[in-house]
Design an enzyme around this catalytic site. Structure first.
Site, short mmCIF file in Angstrom:
data_model
loop_
_atom_site.label_atom_id
_atom_site.label_comp_id
_atom_site.label_asym_id
_atom_site.label_seq_id
_atom_site.Cartn_x
_atom_site.Cartn_y
_atom_site.Cartn_z
N GLU A 94 -5.21 -7.22 -1.82
CA GLU A 94 -5.91 -5.96 -1.65
C GLU A 94 -5.46 -4.99 -2.74
O GLU A 94 -4.27 -4.71 -2.88
CB GLU A 94 -5.67 -5.33 -0.28
CG GLU A 94 -6.42 -4.01 -0.15
CD GLU A 94 -6.42 -3.42 1.25
OE1 GLU A 94 -7.05 -2.37 1.43
OE2 GLU A 94 -5.79 -4.01 2.15
N ASP A 146 0.62 -1.30 -11.03
CA ASP A 146 -0.77 -1.38 -11.44
C ASP A 146 -1.32 -2.76 -11.11
O ASP A 146 -0.77 -3.78 -11.52
CB ASP A 146 -0.87 -1.10 -12.94
CG ASP A 146 -2.26 -1.30 -13.49
OD1 ASP A 146 -3.23 -1.13 -12.72
OD2 ASP A 146 -2.39 -1.64 -14.68
N ASP A 169 -12.07 4.33 -7.19
CA ASP A 169 -12.51 5.58 -7.81
C ASP A 169 -13.88 5.39 -8.45
O ASP A 169 -14.05 4.52 -9.31
CB ASP A 169 -11.49 5.99 -8.88
CG ASP A 169 -11.71 7.40 -9.40
OD1 ASP A 169 -12.87 7.87 -9.41
OD2 ASP A 169 -10.72 8.02 -9.81
N THR A 240 -13.44 3.71 8.84
CA THR A 240 -12.46 4.79 8.95
C THR A 240 -13.10 6.05 9.50
O THR A 240 -14.32 6.19 9.56
CB THR A 240 -11.83 5.11 7.59
OG1 THR A 240 -12.82 5.73 6.75
CG2 THR A 240 -11.32 3.85 6.91
#
Length: 264
Positions: A94, A146, A169, A240
């Site tokens: 993930e 990263d 993002d 969520t």
């Protein structure tokens, strides 16, 4: 990454979207960015943007007490993941788990699978470790680094049973689209680390990014779509609080699930 319910957490939603990434916050472009000089951008792709975050007392305690067992230091060698998890099981990577609530929920729902969560921001690492302790989860390990470099250095080719990239993002300004994580060179790198038949699951709440994801994933010759276009949300991906709020407001969420083709 999946959005979690702490409104002060890294990745709490911005004003015009249902969610935001923990490992890739909206940030101003770095000065001196030379992406255009490199058509593949692979060395410039990052799964995060550096930013500060406050580590709570509980998160710090979890890092101190559970980090030695559950956090794997970044290195240039591939670890023996079977030895680390104490078993041989399907393994899912993930990328960007935010505050970790959804990661923990998925791991609890799928105890037969092992999860490697990659997140650069310490509050998120501490939050997930706290959940690991509270829920007594043994099938999660964390790398605080990263994800692009983790994938290149610490994950063997053809070794993953799945990859989750939830709400990365969107870099919503057109001139910043080249900074998006889901680009052809990185998708090719992801595909190379999937086993034949393994899946890549992306999700976003930005329609423009969803369209780009669909185009990029569909163009990779080693991947095939499991749906005609966008996939129904798989049952293992939690909805969520921020996503539910966005859906009530009429915002969309798009899931894409692709599989690596078998040779021949």
């Amino acid at each position: 990454m999946i959005h979690d319910d702490d409104p002060n957490a890294p990745g709490a939603p911005h004003d015009d979207a249902t969610a935001a990434p923990a490992s890739a916050t909206r940030a101003a472009p770095a000065a001196g960015d030379d992406d255009d000089a490199n058509p593949l951008h692979l060395r410039r792709i990052r799964s995060f943007v550096t930013r500060a975050g406050r580590v709570s007392t509980g998160q710090r305690r979890a890092i101190d007490e559970l980090g030695p067992r559950f956090v794997i230091p970044y290195g240039s060698a591939q670890p023996d993941w079977d030895a680390i998890f104490g078993r041989r099981a399907p393994r899912v990577l993930e990328i960007g788990f935010g505050m970790g609530a959804s990661t923990a929920e998925i791991a609890a729902l799928r105890p037969g699978d092992d999860f490697i969560g990659v997140e650069v921001h310490e509050p998120g690492v501490g939050a997930l470790l706290k959940l690991i302790g509270e829920q007594q989860l043994s099938n999660i390990r964390i790398i605080q680094h990263d994800a692009v470099e983790v994938l290149a250095q610490m994950i063997a080719p053809d070794s993953l049973d799945g990859v989750h990239i939830f709400f990365p993002d969107p870099w919503h300004k057109a001139r910043h689209h080249k900074r998006r994580l889901i680009q052809p060179p990185f998708v090719a790198q992801l595909a190379a680390h999937l086993k034949p038949g393994a899946y890549l699951h992306c999700a976003t709440d930005w329609q423009n990014y969803a369209e780009q994801m669909l185009e990029v994933l569909s163009a990779d010759p080693s991947l095939e779509n499991t749906a005609q276009n966008y996939a129904p949300r798989p049952g293992y991906r939690p909805v969520t609080k921020f996503e539910r709020r966005g859906l009530r407001l009429g915002h969309g969420v798009w899931d894409l699930v692709f599989r690596k083709k078998h040779a021949g």
